[in-house]
Each structure stands twice: as C-alpha cells, then as structure tokens.
Design a protein around this motif. Structure first.
Motif, mmCIF file in Angstrom:
data_model
loop_
_atom_site.group_PDB
_atom_site.id
_atom_site.type_symbol
_atom_site.label_atom_id
_atom_site.label_comp_id
_atom_site.label_asym_id
_atom_site.label_seq_id
_atom_site.Cartn_x
_atom_site.Cartn_y
_atom_site.Cartn_z
ATOM 1 N N PRO A 184 -1.564 9.334 3.853
ATOM 2 C CA PRO A 184 -0.993 8.304 4.719
ATOM 3 C C PRO A 184 -2.038 7.701 5.656
ATOM 4 N N GLU A 185 -3.019 8.519 6.086
ATOM 5 C CA GLU A 185 -4.061 8.020 6.985
ATOM 6 C C GLU A 185 -4.926 6.968 6.284
ATOM 7 N N LEU A 186 -5.318 7.255 5.029
ATOM 8 C CA LEU A 186 -6.128 6.288 4.286
ATOM 9 C C LEU A 186 -5.315 5.037 3.988
ATOM 10 N N ALA A 187 -4.043 5.210 3.628
ATOM 11 C CA ALA A 187 -3.180 4.054 3.379
ATOM 12 C C ALA A 187 -3.093 3.174 4.621
ATOM 13 N N SER A 188 -2.957 3.806 5.793
ATOM 14 C CA SER A 188 -2.895 3.056 7.053
ATOM 15 C C SER A 188 -4.197 2.307 7.293
ATOM 16 N N LYS A 189 -5.327 2.932 6.962
ATOM 17 C CA LYS A 189 -6.633 2.292 7.142
ATOM 18 C C LYS A 189 -6.753 1.065 6.230
ATOM 19 N N VAL A 190 -6.288 1.205 4.983
ATOM 20 C CA VAL A 190 -6.336 0.080 4.048
ATOM 21 C C VAL A 190 -5.477 -1.070 4.571
ATOM 22 N N ILE A 191 -4.292 -0.756 5.066
ATOM 23 C CA ILE A 191 -3.419 -1.797 5.625
ATOM 24 C C ILE A 191 -4.105 -2.490 6.795
ATOM 25 N N ASP A 192 -4.758 -1.716 7.672
ATOM 26 C CA ASP A 192 -5.478 -2.306 8.815
ATOM 27 C C ASP A 192 -6.604 -3.219 8.356
ATOM 28 N N VAL A 231 0.863 -1.183 0.000
ATOM 29 C CA VAL A 231 0.000 0.000 0.000
ATOM 30 C C VAL A 231 0.897 1.231 0.000
ATOM 31 N N ASN A 232 0.693 2.120 -0.968
ATOM 32 C CA ASN A 232 1.525 3.316 -1.080
ATOM 33 C C ASN A 232 1.185 4.283 0.043
ATOM 34 N N THR A 233 2.147 4.530 0.922
ATOM 35 C CA THR A 233 1.922 5.406 2.073
ATOM 36 C C THR A 233 2.488 6.809 1.854
ATOM 37 N N ALA A 234 2.978 7.084 0.633
ATOM 38 C CA ALA A 234 3.577 8.397 0.355
ATOM 39 C C ALA A 234 2.511 9.489 0.361
ATOM 40 N N GLU A 235 2.812 10.584 1.040
ATOM 41 C CA GLU A 235 1.881 11.720 1.029
ATOM 42 C C GLU A 235 2.008 12.492 -0.269
ATOM 43 N N HIS A 236 3.232 12.658 -0.740
ATOM 44 C CA HIS A 236 3.486 13.351 -2.007
ATOM 45 C C HIS A 236 4.235 12.379 -2.909
ATOM 46 N N THR A 237 3.798 12.285 -4.151
ATOM 47 C CA THR A 237 4.375 11.316 -5.070
ATOM 48 C C THR A 237 5.141 12.025 -6.183
ATOM 49 N N ASP A 238 5.672 11.232 -7.094
ATOM 50 C CA ASP A 238 6.441 11.782 -8.202
ATOM 51 C C ASP A 238 5.594 12.645 -9.129
ATOM 52 N N LEU A 239 4.293 12.425 -9.123
ATOM 53 C CA LEU A 239 3.395 13.206 -9.962
ATOM 54 C C LEU A 239 2.666 14.226 -9.090
ATOM 55 N N ILE A 240 1.718 14.938 -9.659
ATOM 56 C CA ILE A 240 1.103 16.050 -8.947
ATOM 57 C C ILE A 240 0.071 15.621 -7.914
ATOM 58 N N TYR A 241 -0.348 14.343 -7.947
ATOM 59 C CA TYR A 241 -1.383 13.905 -7.036
ATOM 60 C C TYR A 241 -0.848 13.738 -5.620
ATOM 61 N N GLU A 242 -1.673 13.970 -4.649
ATOM 62 C CA GLU A 242 -1.287 13.783 -3.258
ATOM 63 C C GLU A 242 -1.943 12.520 -2.713
ATOM 64 N N GLY A 243 -1.211 11.830 -1.868
ATOM 65 C CA GLY A 243 -1.752 10.645 -1.227
ATOM 66 C C GLY A 243 -2.147 10.945 0.188
ATOM 67 N N ILE A 269 -4.916 -10.766 5.473
ATOM 68 C CA ILE A 269 -4.134 -10.544 4.264
ATOM 69 C C ILE A 269 -2.859 -9.801 4.649
ATOM 70 N N LYS A 270 -1.716 -10.371 4.326
ATOM 71 C CA LYS A 270 -0.440 -9.743 4.662
ATOM 72 C C LYS A 270 -0.261 -8.486 3.811
ATOM 73 N N ALA A 271 -0.064 -7.346 4.463
ATOM 74 C CA ALA A 271 0.077 -6.073 3.766
ATOM 75 C C ALA A 271 1.172 -5.253 4.411
ATOM 76 N N LYS A 272 1.822 -4.410 3.605
ATOM 77 C CA LYS A 272 2.850 -3.527 4.144
ATOM 78 C C LYS A 272 2.833 -2.204 3.401
ATOM 79 N N GLY A 273 3.259 -1.159 4.081
ATOM 80 C CA GLY A 273 3.321 0.161 3.487
ATOM 81 C C GLY A 273 4.634 0.371 2.767
ATOM 82 N N VAL A 274 4.567 1.026 1.624
ATOM 83 C CA VAL A 274 5.770 1.370 0.861
ATOM 84 C C VAL A 274 5.609 2.792 0.349
ATOM 85 N N THR A 275 6.705 3.387 -0.106
ATOM 86 C CA THR A 275 6.659 4.710 -0.714
ATOM 87 C C THR A 275 7.085 4.573 -2.159
ATOM 88 N N ARG A 276 6.221 4.980 -3.071
ATOM 89 C CA ARG A 276 6.532 4.863 -4.497
ATOM 90 C C ARG A 276 5.766 5.921 -5.257
#
Length: 202
Positions: free
Chosen positions: A76-84, A62-74, A91-98
């Motif tokens: 981290p709170e929603l990413a954490s919720k998805v992981i939970d 799950v991408n936990t990056a708040e700011h990515t290589d493109l203009i869109y913003e992520g 389901i084994k899940a982990k946060g990454v930044t990409r």
C-alpha cells in the motif's frame, strides 16, 4: 544507495499458460529475465503497468491491496507513492483494490488508460521514472502485437504475418531512439497502418 537506475522491462508474455508450458519458446526467455531481476538487479519492489487492465480514458488506477487473490503481496505504501507521483505530474489517479490479472502474474499493479493516446502513456512513464532511482523495477506487461483474429486464423503456422514484423521493428526503433526523439517517434509509430493491424480497435 546506488546512483545506478534500475532497468525497465517490457514483458510480451502471451497467454497465462506460458508460466507452465516449458516447451513454449518464450518460457526460457522469461525465466532468464526473472533470474536477472531476482539475482542481479535485486530490486526493493516491482511496479507493473498491465496492458490487461485499462481504467478510464483519463484516469489511472493503482492497486492498493496489500493481499490479493493470488499469492503475491502488494505494498500500500508503494501504491500511495505511485499515486502521488502521478498526481504531481498532473495525471488523475486513484487507488483501487483488485486481484492480479494475467498481464501481471504472467510476467503487479497499475492500470493503463482506456485510450490509444501514446502521449498520455508516455507522460505516465515520465511521471514514475524516479522510482528507478529507489531500486524499484518498472515493468510494462502486454504484447507489442495483439490481433487475436489473425492469431486464430493462422494457428499452426509458425511464420509471422508481415505487419507483425514491420510494426515490431518500427516499435523497437522508436523505443531505442535517443530520449530527445523518443516521444515523437512513438507518436509516428502509432499512426502507421501496421499499428492498426497489430492492435485492432474492434
């Protein structure tokens, strides 16, 4: 809060050039879907499962990056919720930044399994389904048929190959089946000969 669930979308988006090739047949379709999401659904957030980002056979990233290589913003709170949600579902899940691959920005930030196991992906959808109750849109991005060898060998011929039509119709029937039948129908579709043609392993 409304008790109505947000819709789930699948973007069979093609290559990244569909964003600016206004003459492409899918361009107006994606534009209409975009207007529907932004003007009618008006979600609080969007979670996209990208067919162009496969993690490991038994792990979801799950991408936990708040700011990515493109203009869109992520988020981290929603990413954490998805992981939970995934972890709670076993389901084994982990946060990454990409950055955001074109499966996301053509169509935001969760991988798929590096596996053809239909049941695993079905369980993945069940694990995050509750996000729809929170005005969060879920999008699957990829292609229902992805055989680049046949694409290049038939370039310029607008007629679909027979297996692309039969597989796409079978897939549509499976996903539109009653919920009690859907899982089994999806497993059947994956075993079809035209499924192998639509998604060759090599």
């Amino acid at each position: 809060m409304s008790t109505k669930k947000t819709p789930v979308y699948f973007f069979s988006h093609g290559g990244p050039d569909v964003q600016y090739r206004t003459d492409h047949p899918v361009y107006p379709v994606l534009q209409n879907i975009g207007r529907e999401i932004t003007e009618k659904v008006k979600p609080k957030a969007v979670v996209v499962f990208s067919g162009h980002w496969e993690a490991e056979p038994n792990v979801i990233e799950v991408n936990t990056a708040e700011h990515t290589d493109l203009i869109y913003e992520g988020s981290p709170e929603l990413a954490s919720k998805v992981i939970d949600l995934l972890t709670d579902a076993g389901i084994k899940a982990k946060g990454v930044t990409r950055g955001l691959d074109h499966g996301v920005w053509s169509g935001f930030h969760v991988s798929l399994y590096a596996s053809q196991d239909v049941d695993k992906h079905y369980q993945l959808g069940q694990a995050v389904a509750s996000l729809r109750d929170e005005n969060i849109v879920i999008i699957g991005a990829g292609m229902s048929v992805h055989n680049l060898r046949d694409l290049y060998s038939t370039r310029g011929d607008p007629r679909p190959l027979p297996y692309t039509v039969s597989f796409d119709e079978a897939l549509k029937e499976a996903v539109e089946a009653p919920p009690s039948e859907r899982r089994a129908r999806m497993q059947e579709v994956a075993k079809r000969p035209d499924a192998r043609q639509a998604h060759p392993v090599s």
